[in-house]
Design an enzyme around this catalytic site. Structure first.
Site, short mmCIF file in Angstrom:
data_model
loop_
_atom_site.label_atom_id
_atom_site.label_comp_id
_atom_site.label_asym_id
_atom_site.label_seq_id
_atom_site.Cartn_x
_atom_site.Cartn_y
_atom_site.Cartn_z
CE1 TYR A 30 0.82 -0.21 4.57
CE2 TYR A 30 -0.11 1.74 4.31
CZ TYR A 30 0.64 0.90 5.16
OH TYR A 30 1.32 1.14 6.40
NE ARG A 49 6.67 4.78 0.66
CZ ARG A 49 6.45 5.53 1.46
NH1 ARG A 49 7.23 6.00 2.68
NH2 ARG A 49 5.05 6.08 1.92
NE ARG A 97 -5.41 -20.09 3.73
CZ ARG A 97 -4.33 -21.02 4.05
NH1 ARG A 97 -4.29 -22.10 3.76
NH2 ARG A 97 -3.23 -20.61 4.89
CG HIS A 99 1.15 -20.56 1.72
ND1 HIS A 99 -0.12 -21.57 2.16
CD2 HIS A 99 1.25 -20.07 2.95
CE1 HIS A 99 -0.31 -21.26 3.35
NE2 HIS A 99 0.82 -20.37 4.00
CE LYS A 144 3.15 3.46 3.42
NZ LYS A 144 3.16 3.51 4.90
CD GLU A 176 10.04 1.68 10.21
OE1 GLU A 176 9.62 2.73 9.40
OE2 GLU A 176 10.06 0.75 10.05
CG LEU A 200 8.29 2.93 4.83
CD1 LEU A 200 7.87 1.53 3.76
CD2 LEU A 200 6.80 3.64 5.05
N1 PDD Z 1 2.87 5.22 7.61
N2 PDD Z 1 7.45 3.76 9.06
C1 PDD Z 1 6.19 3.10 8.96
C2 PDD Z 1 6.30 1.81 9.59
C3 PDD Z 1 5.08 3.65 8.67
O1 PDD Z 1 4.14 2.95 8.68
C4 PDD Z 1 4.98 5.16 8.00
C5 PDD Z 1 3.92 5.80 7.66
C6 PDD Z 1 6.29 5.71 7.81
C7 PDD Z 1 6.44 7.11 7.48
O2 PDD Z 1 6.41 7.14 6.09
P1 PDD Z 1 5.89 8.43 5.30
O3 PDD Z 1 6.64 9.81 5.74
O4 PDD Z 1 6.27 8.00 3.91
O5 PDD Z 1 4.36 8.49 5.50
C8 PDD Z 1 7.63 5.15 8.55
C9 PDD Z 1 1.68 5.37 7.02
C10 PDD Z 1 1.16 7.04 7.26
C11 PDD Z 1 0.27 4.59 7.30
O6 PDD Z 1 0.70 3.23 7.45
O7 PDD Z 1 -0.80 4.90 7.66
#
Ligand code: PDD
Length: 286
Positions: A30, A49, A97, A99, A144, A176, A200
């Protein structure tokens, strides 16, 4: 109005088969893209990304950047509010289903827009509380992925004790937040952990470092130890929906003097100014 597999419709009418691999396996990726004054912020970077995430899980990108741009433009126009956030979600599609990847199955593409509610002034004035926890996620946090169970559990740990974010520590170093990137201020220097497979690569993280470089704010990108986190002058959290926020309590103890610091104030202001400049079109919105 949302977008699902080629059609625009009200969210109430959107239907996904139960065998969608997103539902069954969390098999998808996403993006979250902020929209200011009806213009997506840093669109090219978010789409880059997204491509990295799709490559990481071996799904062919269903759209080129121009097509994504068109879809997002229509969605922004079809939703209320000048400031929105777009949520793009792509799964490996619907299949019996198993994997292993199915053959010849088209990915599911879902996009929605919600109002962008940036943190209220009071919260920025007081700062927020965070806790620390051991980072128990997988080793591809640069993707992501929609399979967010560890992040969900880690964030809930914070909420359970009245905090807003969980700062993650792995092997003695900070990675993070559960849904944000984290910066540390030490001796007046902004410290950012290096981008790698354990975090991320945040789009807001990049903006903050660019602003620091452009305005002669001393910064270093390097590993940050748990000790440095615990003795930080300031801690900052960044994300597309929260922009930049000061963390003023960590595990129940004050960070620095317990109030938002000068680095936060400066970066927050620079970020707001930058946003306005970009939205006026004076700077390329790359
Ligand atoms: N999340 N690290 C993680 C694990 C995140 O889920 C996010 C953002 C960030 C920050 O990345 P960015 O600056 O590109 O938004 C770092 C989004 C906002 C979410 O999952 O809703």
């Amino acid at each position: 109005m949302i977008y699902l597999n080629g059609d625009f419709m009200p969210i109430e009418e959107a239907r996904i088969p139960v065998l969608d691999r997103g539902f069954i396996f969390g098999d998808g990726v996403y993006e979250v893209i902020p929209v200011y004054s009806r213009r997506p912020f840093r669109l090219a970077e978010h789409l880059r990304r997204l491509q990295h995430s799709l490559d990481g899980i071996r799904i062919t990108n269903p759209h080129c950047d121009a097509e994504w741009g068109n879809l997002l433009e229509r969605l922004i126009a079809g939703n209320e509010g000048d400031d929105q956030y777009l949520y793009l979600h792509i799964t490996r599609g619907v299949a019996k289903r198993d994997h292993a990847f199915p053959k010849g199955v088209a990915p599911t593409v879902f996009i929605m827009s919600n109002p962008l509610l940036t943190p209220p002034k009071e919260l920025l004035a007081s700062g927020v509380a965070a806790i620390t926890a051991s980072d128990n996620r997988w080793l591809r946090c640069d993707i992501k992925a929609i399979s967010l169970l560890p992040n969900v559990l880690l964030r809930q740990m914070a909420v359970d004790v009245g905090a807003v974010e969980t700062v993650l520590l792995r092997d003695g170093f900070m990675t993070e937040g559960a849904a944000s990137n984290i910066f540390v201020v030490k001796d007046g220097v902004l410290l950012a952990p290096p981008k790698n497979h354990l975090m991320l690569p945040g789009i807001t993280y990049d903006v903050v470092l660019e602003l620091a470089a452009a305005h002669d704010i001393p910064y270093e990108v390097r590993e940050i130890s748990e000790y440095e986190v615990r003795t930080a002058q300031e801690l900052l959290l960044t994300s597309s929906t929260k922009e930049i926020m000061p963390i003023t309590r960590l595990d129940g103890k004050p960070v620095g003097d317990g109030s938002p610091g000068r680095m936060f104030a400066q970066l927050y202001q620079l970020y707001q100014n930058y946003k306005v400049t970009v939205m006026r079109g004076n700077t390329p919105n790359t």
